[in-house]
Write an enzyme that holds these catalytic residues in place. Structure first.
Site, PDB file in Angstrom:
ATOM      1  N   GLU A 173      -0.548 -24.879  -5.810  1.00 36.67           N
ATOM      2  CA  GLU A 173      -0.949 -26.261  -6.252  1.00 36.67           C
ATOM      3  C   GLU A 173      -2.373 -26.413  -6.432  1.00 36.67           C
ATOM      4  OE1 GLU A 173       1.254 -28.851  -3.324  1.00 36.67           O
ATOM      5  OE2 GLU A 173       3.062 -28.387  -4.333  1.00 36.67           O
ATOM      6  N   GLU A 292       9.230 -24.855  -6.072  1.00 31.51           N
ATOM      7  CA  GLU A 292       9.241 -26.083  -4.644  1.00 31.51           C
ATOM      8  C   GLU A 292      10.095 -26.651  -5.278  1.00 31.51           C
ATOM      9  OE1 GLU A 292       6.079 -27.098  -2.322  1.00 31.51           O
ATOM     10  OE2 GLU A 292       4.943 -25.181  -2.532  1.00 31.51           O
TER      11      GLU A 292
HETATM   12  O1  AHR Z   1       6.887 -27.761   1.047  1.00 29.97           O
HETATM   13  C1  AHR Z   1       5.662 -28.353   1.604  1.00 29.97           C
HETATM   14  C2  AHR Z   1       4.477 -28.548   0.919  1.00 29.97           C
HETATM   15  O2  AHR Z   1       4.683 -29.149  -0.520  1.00 29.97           O
HETATM   16  C3  AHR Z   1       3.945 -27.294   0.451  1.00 29.97           C
HETATM   17  O3  AHR Z   1       3.018 -26.744   1.232  1.00 29.97           O
HETATM   18  C4  AHR Z   1       3.071 -27.642  -0.683  1.00 29.97           C
HETATM   19  O4  AHR Z   1       2.875 -26.646  -1.794  1.00 29.97           O
HETATM   20  C5  AHR Z   1       3.580 -28.759  -1.232  1.00 29.97           C
HETATM   21  O5  AHR Z   1       2.626 -29.735  -1.382  1.00 29.97           O
END
Ligand code: AHR
Length: 502
Positions: A173, A292
């Site tokens: 990210e 994610e």
């Molecule tokens: O999964 C939790 C968090 O969400 C992770 O660390 C990050 O990549 C995202 O913002």
């Protein structure tokens, strides 16, 4: 009863299902590692300190790949801290989550856990506070056979054979201002490209994931993907997508329609990848790593309290969302959406796996149980292998705040090598059952093996340690396949898995 129809044909192939779309994620965050997968002294701990009850649940799902060690955590992580004698490893402040990382579990330990879980490791390198040099060194440490500084250190640390990690994330990210050493698209694209080149020079067999946007609604979304790919397209293999949904206003129909946003997001990122490829006259195509995804909002307020009480604590109970029944329905709709895009989505990670926004929960010193979202995830991973088939689906629709024409029934199918066909379907209707008639003529005689249903009368119903089976699947009778047509009742608000065999 309302009615939906579907036509499936073995020739309507979307693409081979890459098993890695059933991946997950363990970050050094909260109780994912300490108190989650690892709890020495627990009655269920094995000889390495890993909880056997957690491992059993992970194996039950079938998780082919686990992303590690972050997440936001990785942007401040020194991988060297996590190898060598555990007693000598430093305790570090984790600026991402405001906690202390003890490094008791590191690369060797996690690789050992992943092997026990029947999973591959997907390893993220730090392109925040570190860069290309640390990235190429950790590839050498993990994957080089020996005879060099870093690979010999691995051998001295007790691991003769390389770990052979195939899939690597180029940071996390990096478009997000919350990230340590956040970058512009150009800065990130240049850094990712140089890291990618050197990592592949060390081990040409690895595959690399470049960071796409942290979410569909980031202000730089779209431009970020285009600009960073202009810098690194040639040396990377996948672009990442991340997306979390919430339902703070209690608008269930709107919440269940969120998989439409996911589908738009996927198609847009595919279009941007192909636009950059076209602009560069490239023959290579990039695929997507949706590394994610989940529902995440239940724990937001609690996290503020936890950090207020114990800033810089170790293994704090952070991001411990308790999932309800409607969350499981959205998880099912998301998995259907990945299958519908199986030609380009090759990796996806439910974030995360244990305790932290997770399908599996534990209590320190206590039990281990499955949250509601465990079930669609497990069903898709167990039965959604082979070839994804594009359904021709006619369903009644509804309108909600953000979308018009949301199909009440969303569905997809997979066909295994042995000819078995599995249909995954969600009925989003709040009140009514829907009869699904599915034309299966092209498959010859198929029989209904089982119809699994996840339903609860209360969309807010949850599973807890005391009541772990409140929301669990059951087997329905009544589905029938006759003369090449399947007829099945999809209960109001339900996740359905219809397994058919020749
Ligand atoms: O999964 C939790 C968090 O969400 C992770 O660390 C990050 O990549 C995202 O913002």
């Amino acid at each position: 009863m309302k009615k939906a129809t579907m036509i499936l044909d073995r020739d309507f192939a979307i693409g081979a299902v890459d098993p890695r779309i059933y991946g997950s994620f363990i970050e050094h965050l909260g109780r994912a590692v300490y108190g989650g997968i690892y709890e020495p002294g627990h009655p269920e701990a094995d000889e390495l300190g890993f909880r056997k009850d957690v491992l059993e649940k992970v194996r039950q799902i079938g998780v082919p790949v686990v992303r590690y060690p972050g997440g936001n955590f990785v942007s401040g992580f020194n991988w060297e801290d996590s190898v060598g004698p555990a007693a000598d490893r430093p305790r570090r402040l984790d600026l991402a989550w405001g906690t202390t990382e003890t490094n008791e579990v590191g690369l060797h330990e996690f690789a050992a856990w992943a092997k026990k879980a029947n999973s591959e490791v997907m390893y993220a390198v730090n392109l925040g506070t570190r860069g290309a040099d640390a990235a190429r060194n950790v590839v050498e440490y993990a994957n080089h056979r020996g005879g060099s500084f870093w690979s010999d250190l691995r051998i001295r640390n007790g691991r003769k054979d390389p770990f052979g990690i195939k899939l690597w994330c180029l940071g996390n990210e990096m478009d997000g201002p919350w990230q340590m050493c956040h970058k512009t698209a150009y800065e990130y694209g240049r850094t990712a490209n140089e890291a990618a080149k050197m990592m592949k020079w060390v081990d040409p067999s690895i595959e690399l994931v470049a960071c796409g946007s942290a979410a569909h609604d980031m202000p730089t979304y779209g431009a970020w993907e285009y600009e960073m790919l202009m810098e690194c397209y040639e040396n990377v293999d996948y672009v990442s997508l991340h997306r979390y949904y919430g339902n703070p206003t209690g608008d269930t129909p709107g919440f269940l329609a969120r998989s439409m946003d996911l589908d738009d997001f996927i198609k847009e990122v595919v279009a941007i990848c192909d636009a950059v490829g076209g602009r560069k006259h490239a023959r290579k195509k990039l695929n997507l790593s949706f590394d994610e995804w989940n529902v995440w909002y239940h724990s937001n307020e609690q996290d503020k309290e936890v950090l207020k009480a114990d800033k810089w604590g170790r293994a704090l109970p952070l991001l411990e969302d308790v999932y309800n029944f409607e969350d499981a329905l959205l998880a099912g709709a998301i998995l259907i959406t990945f299958l519908k895009n199986a030609d380009r989505v090759k990796v996806a990670c439910l974030a995360q796996l244990v305790n932290v926004i997770a399908p599996i929960m534990t209590r320190n010193g206590g039990g281990c149980w499955a949250q509601t979202i465990f079930y669609p995830y497990m069903h898709a991973s167990r039965y959604g292998r082979g070839t994804a088939l594009r359904p021709i689906l006619q369903s009644p629709v509804y309108d909600c705040k953000d979308y018009e024409g949301v199909p009440l029934v969303d569905a997809v199918a997979t066909m295994a090598e042995d000819g078995a066909v599995t249909i995954f379907a969600v009925n989003r209707d709040m009140k009514e059952d829907i009869r699904l008639d599915c034309d299966l003529r092209a498959f010859g005689a198929l029989k209904v093996k089982e119809h699994i249903v996840l339903h609860h009368d209360d969309v807010k119903a949850v599973n807890t340690e005391e009541n772990p089976d409140n929301v669990t699947p059951c087997l329905e009778t009544g589905a029938c396949c006759d003369g090449g047509t399947l007829t099945v009742r999809l209960p109001a608000l339900s996740w359905n898995v219809i397994r058919l065999a020749p």
